[in-house]
Design an enzyme around this catalytic site. Structure first.
Site, PDB file in Angstrom:
ATOM      1  N   CYS A  35     -37.807  25.367  20.886  1.00 26.13           N
ATOM      2  CA  CYS A  35     -36.879  25.271  19.753  1.00 26.13           C
ATOM      3  C   CYS A  35     -36.167  26.585  19.470  1.00 26.13           C
ATOM      4  CB  CYS A  35     -37.629  24.832  18.505  1.00 26.13           C
ATOM      5  SG  CYS A  35     -38.865  26.040  18.015  1.00 26.13           S
ATOM      6  N   CYS A 106     -45.650  24.541  18.754  1.00 25.72           N
ATOM      7  CA  CYS A 106     -45.426  25.184  17.460  1.00 25.72           C
ATOM      8  C   CYS A 106     -46.738  25.737  16.912  1.00 25.72           C
ATOM      9  CB  CYS A 106     -44.882  24.177  16.465  1.00 25.72           C
ATOM     10  SG  CYS A 106     -43.531  23.213  17.126  1.00 25.72           S
TER      11      CYS A 106
HETATM   12 FE1  FES Z   1     -39.744  25.425  16.150  1.00 28.06          FE
HETATM   13 FE2  FES Z   1     -41.908  24.014  15.563  1.00 28.06          FE
HETATM   14  S1  FES Z   1     -39.929  23.262  15.928  1.00 28.06           S
HETATM   15  S2  FES Z   1     -41.714  26.147  15.715  1.00 28.06           S
END
Ligand code: FES
Length: 146
Positions: A35, A106
């Site tokens: 991400c 994450c």
């Molecule tokens: Fe970026 Fe979880 S979506 S840290």
């Protein structure tokens, strides 16, 4: 049904360890390749005993990243550096109850950043310098984790 446990949501809403330690003894960073979010961990260490006396995190990450890092900080505060670096994802999940598998990346951001901070502490670095290079470097490392 929410995909996060109650404990996870509570930590996300009220993180006890979110913030910055101004005169940290070490700072560590890790980027989430999926991400692009970044996690930063600040450490205060008792030099003589090798114990983490304070720890905080800063991130633009999601619910899982915030909740997992907050749980991690609570677990490692008061622990030795050796104990802290052995902490695994399972220890954190035990504390949170449940983390959706899709959020694995994450939820390990905090522990990876913590290991980086410990490494920097041992090397005698007190700040996360060269952030960009570091994140690029970590990307190749993260790929192996999957
Ligand atoms: Fe970026 Fe979880 S979506 S840290």
């Amino acid at each position: 049904m929410h995909m996060y446990s109650k404990k996870t949501l509570n930590r996300f809403k009220n993180p006890k360890f979110a913030g910055e330690i101004k005169k940290a003894d070490a700072v560590g960073e890790e980027g989430n390749i999926k991400c692009g979010d970044v996690m930063r961990i600040f450490l205060k260490v008792d030099k003589d005993k090798g114990i983490i006396t304070d720890v905080k995190f800063q991130t633009y990450g999601c619910v899982a990243a915030i909740a997992a890092s907050d749980a991690m900080c609570e677990i490692v505060k008061g622990k030795t550096l050796e104990q802290a670096e052995k902490l695994t994802w399972n220890d954190i999940v035990k504390e949170l109850g449940h983390v959706p598998p899709i959020k694995y990346h994450c939820s390990i951001l905090g522990t990876d950043a913590l290991r980086d901070a410990i490494e920097n502490y041992r090397k005698g670095h007190d700040t996360a310098k060269g952030t960009k290079n570091k994140i690029i470097a970590n990307k190749s490392k993260s790929k192996k984790i999957k």
